[in-house]
Scaffold this motif. Sequence first.
Motif, mmCIF file in Angstrom:
data_model
loop_
_atom_site.group_PDB
_atom_site.id
_atom_site.type_symbol
_atom_site.label_atom_id
_atom_site.label_comp_id
_atom_site.label_asym_id
_atom_site.label_seq_id
_atom_site.Cartn_x
_atom_site.Cartn_y
_atom_site.Cartn_z
ATOM 1 N N LEU A 1 2.009 10.596 3.962
ATOM 2 C CA LEU A 1 0.875 9.768 3.587
ATOM 3 C C LEU A 1 0.807 9.554 2.084
ATOM 4 O O LEU A 1 0.367 8.494 1.628
ATOM 5 C CB LEU A 1 -0.432 10.424 4.068
ATOM 6 C CG LEU A 1 -0.646 10.439 5.581
ATOM 7 C CD1 LEU A 1 -1.842 11.284 5.931
ATOM 8 C CD2 LEU A 1 -0.855 9.032 6.109
ATOM 9 N N ILE A 2 1.219 10.556 1.296
ATOM 10 C CA ILE A 2 1.104 10.386 -0.150
ATOM 11 C C ILE A 2 2.386 9.842 -0.765
ATOM 12 O O ILE A 2 2.384 9.355 -1.900
ATOM 13 C CB ILE A 2 0.707 11.712 -0.872
ATOM 14 C CG1 ILE A 2 1.734 12.806 -0.642
ATOM 15 C CG2 ILE A 2 -0.666 12.139 -0.435
ATOM 16 C CD1 ILE A 2 1.416 14.074 -1.415
ATOM 17 N N TYR A 3 3.485 9.871 -0.041
ATOM 18 C CA TYR A 3 4.773 9.425 -0.608
ATOM 19 C C TYR A 3 4.773 7.984 -1.098
ATOM 20 O O TYR A 3 5.297 7.701 -2.167
ATOM 21 C CB TYR A 3 5.886 9.654 0.408
ATOM 22 C CG TYR A 3 7.250 9.234 -0.093
ATOM 23 C CD1 TYR A 3 7.831 8.052 0.338
ATOM 24 C CD2 TYR A 3 7.941 10.022 -1.003
ATOM 25 C CE1 TYR A 3 9.070 7.659 -0.126
ATOM 26 C CE2 TYR A 3 9.178 9.634 -1.471
ATOM 27 C CZ TYR A 3 9.748 8.456 -1.034
ATOM 28 O OH TYR A 3 10.969 8.066 -1.495
ATOM 29 N N PRO A 4 4.195 7.040 -0.312
ATOM 30 C CA PRO A 4 4.304 5.639 -0.757
ATOM 31 C C PRO A 4 3.755 5.392 -2.159
ATOM 32 O O PRO A 4 4.261 4.553 -2.869
ATOM 33 C CB PRO A 4 3.482 4.859 0.275
ATOM 34 C CG PRO A 4 3.479 5.713 1.478
ATOM 35 C CD PRO A 4 3.532 7.110 1.000
ATOM 36 N N ARG A 5 2.722 6.151 -2.550
ATOM 37 C CA ARG A 5 2.161 5.898 -3.862
ATOM 38 C C ARG A 5 2.451 7.029 -4.824
ATOM 39 O O ARG A 5 1.638 7.350 -5.684
ATOM 40 C CB ARG A 5 0.655 5.680 -3.711
ATOM 41 C CG ARG A 5 0.415 4.462 -2.828
ATOM 42 C CD ARG A 5 -1.006 4.152 -2.586
ATOM 43 N NE ARG A 5 -1.709 3.798 -3.807
ATOM 44 C CZ ARG A 5 -2.942 3.331 -3.785
ATOM 45 N NH1 ARG A 5 -3.549 3.151 -2.640
ATOM 46 N NH2 ARG A 5 -3.563 3.068 -4.898
ATOM 47 N N LEU B 1 -8.076 8.551 -4.074
ATOM 48 C CA LEU B 1 -7.609 7.270 -3.554
ATOM 49 C C LEU B 1 -7.712 7.194 -2.033
ATOM 50 O O LEU B 1 -7.348 6.189 -1.447
ATOM 51 C CB LEU B 1 -6.143 7.041 -3.959
ATOM 52 C CG LEU B 1 -5.872 6.933 -5.455
ATOM 53 C CD1 LEU B 1 -4.365 6.867 -5.698
ATOM 54 C CD2 LEU B 1 -6.535 5.694 -6.032
ATOM 55 N N ASP B 2 -8.206 8.293 -1.424
ATOM 56 C CA ASP B 2 -8.382 8.362 0.027
ATOM 57 C C ASP B 2 -7.088 8.020 0.770
ATOM 58 O O ASP B 2 -7.084 7.262 1.739
ATOM 59 C CB ASP B 2 -9.511 7.420 0.468
ATOM 60 C CG ASP B 2 -10.055 7.837 1.830
ATOM 61 O OD1 ASP B 2 -10.564 6.985 2.554
ATOM 62 O OD2 ASP B 2 -9.921 9.035 2.174
ATOM 63 N N LEU B 3 -5.984 8.610 0.286
ATOM 64 C CA LEU B 3 -4.707 8.379 0.967
ATOM 65 C C LEU B 3 -4.563 9.285 2.175
ATOM 66 O O LEU B 3 -3.724 9.067 3.041
ATOM 67 C CB LEU B 3 -3.537 8.681 0.008
ATOM 68 C CG LEU B 3 -3.478 7.860 -1.278
ATOM 69 C CD1 LEU B 3 -2.366 8.388 -2.154
ATOM 70 C CD2 LEU B 3 -3.238 6.405 -0.945
ATOM 71 N N VAL B 4 -5.329 10.363 2.216
ATOM 72 C CA VAL B 4 -5.181 11.373 3.254
ATOM 73 C C VAL B 4 -6.511 11.610 3.969
ATOM 74 O O VAL B 4 -7.043 12.710 3.937
ATOM 75 C CB VAL B 4 -4.661 12.706 2.665
ATOM 76 C CG1 VAL B 4 -3.193 12.641 2.406
ATOM 77 C CG2 VAL B 4 -5.410 13.059 1.387
ATOM 78 N N PRO B 5 -7.051 10.589 4.617
ATOM 79 C CA PRO B 5 -8.362 10.806 5.262
ATOM 80 C C PRO B 5 -8.254 11.788 6.407
ATOM 81 O O PRO B 5 -7.313 11.733 7.193
ATOM 82 C CB PRO B 5 -8.725 9.407 5.787
ATOM 83 C CG PRO B 5 -7.424 8.727 5.972
ATOM 84 C CD PRO B 5 -6.504 9.279 4.930
ATOM 85 N N ALA C 1 -0.820 21.619 -0.054
ATOM 86 C CA ALA C 1 0.564 22.023 0.199
ATOM 87 C C ALA C 1 1.521 20.848 -0.007
ATOM 88 O O ALA C 1 2.596 20.995 -0.612
ATOM 89 C CB ALA C 1 0.685 22.573 1.629
ATOM 90 N N ALA C 2 1.114 19.661 0.466
ATOM 91 C CA ALA C 2 1.972 18.485 0.289
ATOM 92 C C ALA C 2 2.114 18.142 -1.188
ATOM 93 O O ALA C 2 3.197 17.757 -1.657
ATOM 94 C CB ALA C 2 1.392 17.294 1.063
#
Lengths: 296, 322
Positions: B297-301, B248-252, B261-262
Amino acid sequence: MDESALERYFDDSIADDSSFILGEGLGIQSHAHPTQGSTPSLSMKAGSGTEPGDDLDLSFLPDDLSSQVEPGRHNMADSQTAALNVSQDSGIFTDFNSQDSTAADSQQGAPPSVPVPSPFCPMTPMTPMTPMTPVTERSGIIPQLQNIVSTVNLGCPLDLKFIALQARNAEYNPKRFAAVIMRIREPRTTALIFSSGKMVCTGAKSEEQSRLAARKYARVVQKLGFPARFLDFKIQNMVASCDVCFPIRLEGLVLTHQQFSSYEPELFPGLIYRMVKPRIVLLIFVSGKVVLTVVC
Amino acid sequence: MCPALNIHPSGDALALPRVTCPNHPDAILVEDYRAGDMICPECGLVVGDRVIDVGSEWRTFSNEKALKDPSRVGDAQNPLLNGGDLTTMISKGTGAASFDEFGNSKYQNRRTMSSSDRAMLNAFKEISTMADRINLPRNIIDRTNNLFKQVYEQKSLKGRANDAIASACLYIACRQEGVPRTFKEICAVSRISKKEIGRCFKLILKALETSVDLITTGDFMSRFCSNLGLPKQVQMAATFIARKAVELDLVPGRSPISVAAAAIYMASQASAEKKTQKEIGDIAGVADVTIRQSYRLIYPRAAELFPPDFKFDTPVDKLPQL
């Protein structure tokens, strides 16, 4: 004697400027002007210079460019693009040359219309390094030069301690580094001056500014009493940056261009693309920013 | 004594004389080890005697007192790597006659067995030590040795420390075998800095004209999760989360290690086995602020990132928000 020879050379260089034709392949060793007989070892491309009889008082060196800005300006744009032609690799397609000349032509139209800026910045880094795209897809993205490193040989051994004590804006710490670090404000550059007489000039934003700055440093050294000359001016390295304005998928790029790319997220967040022709190293980032470096 | 041997030099590549029974040239001879004979099965004629037995002379058992190992053959050769060295050396003397009047041994020269390969042997030993520290299997060690040998013979990286080249070869071998180790993991078992290993890594890839695949988040999941003691469900969930996040390219632009790790943090916080960012950071070799950044960055989704069959101990909306 040397000073008048340098002045004369500068006059000749200005005369040479107008004879340059765009798109012509130029060598760094310019055609030796006949009146350069007195200084045959000076092998310089033409660039801006001082007016004859101009008072270049070195005590306030940085601010002394006002008089030669305007007349030389048009020629500078000329020689800048000409310089860019030269500094590109020799493996250039013919349509690139024509592109460059059209680009430069449009540029030539620009300088007269640009209002005369303050005398302290004669050169804006707007001369394009046209990207190597076919004529049908010009992206309009123009890399901006950020830094140019050049070297020049002053041709005589120097007494660094004397220079450091006499000149302004000079620092010398022999225990840390064996060179005098001198800075001038216009163009904003830093020079490393070594005791052998060789000098490295960094921080300029265009090739012309780099040459001009190097000449200023040479003049400083000359005014301090050394028989300085201006031999073998050579641009060593140029760095430019630009922004493509869209995010880039580096994983995809490394898959398709594997033999040229090196992408190690553990080591560096950007992709290092070593282009073969022209020999340029690009640092490509996810945000779309690209840094281009070329060793001349 | 023995009957005339019919020795027929055979026409094949080896061209060794083959003994055959004079009466039955086609018969395949049977070897009698105890007597050292080769006997024709058709007529019983002893065709060749005093045949050399190529079996081992002595058998050594590990539980026996190994005061005197009577075996005279030594270790197995490694012909691929050492260039087939057949030199011998004189060992330390045992009797009284081998010492001169001052108590020094008379024959001292045990050095210079193979000076040209000495550096390579040292490097192999170092590789073996490093690999042993992180329990790498034999195939990776062999691959590393081969890479080192290729680099060493090419001499293009001659000026670099051999240990640095060995560490970089180990890193490349792990990558090539599909089980990449992070640079920090290799650093932990080597005395060379990460910067130098990275430099040597790039130089070796250029020298050998190979390339390696890009690292992905899934490569490290099993190792990190088992080091943290997380159950299989959490590991699978973390793998899924990380893969989904990258798709989903949430962490470019984030290093795959940080994303992994996240993802582990999110999965462990949603399960019964909660791990702190610091613990995960220690295992993965990333700073806890880095985990925090990627987690933000990944928390919202988060809801879409979990696998559909995951059993939540802490529901998605109760996940810690940093």
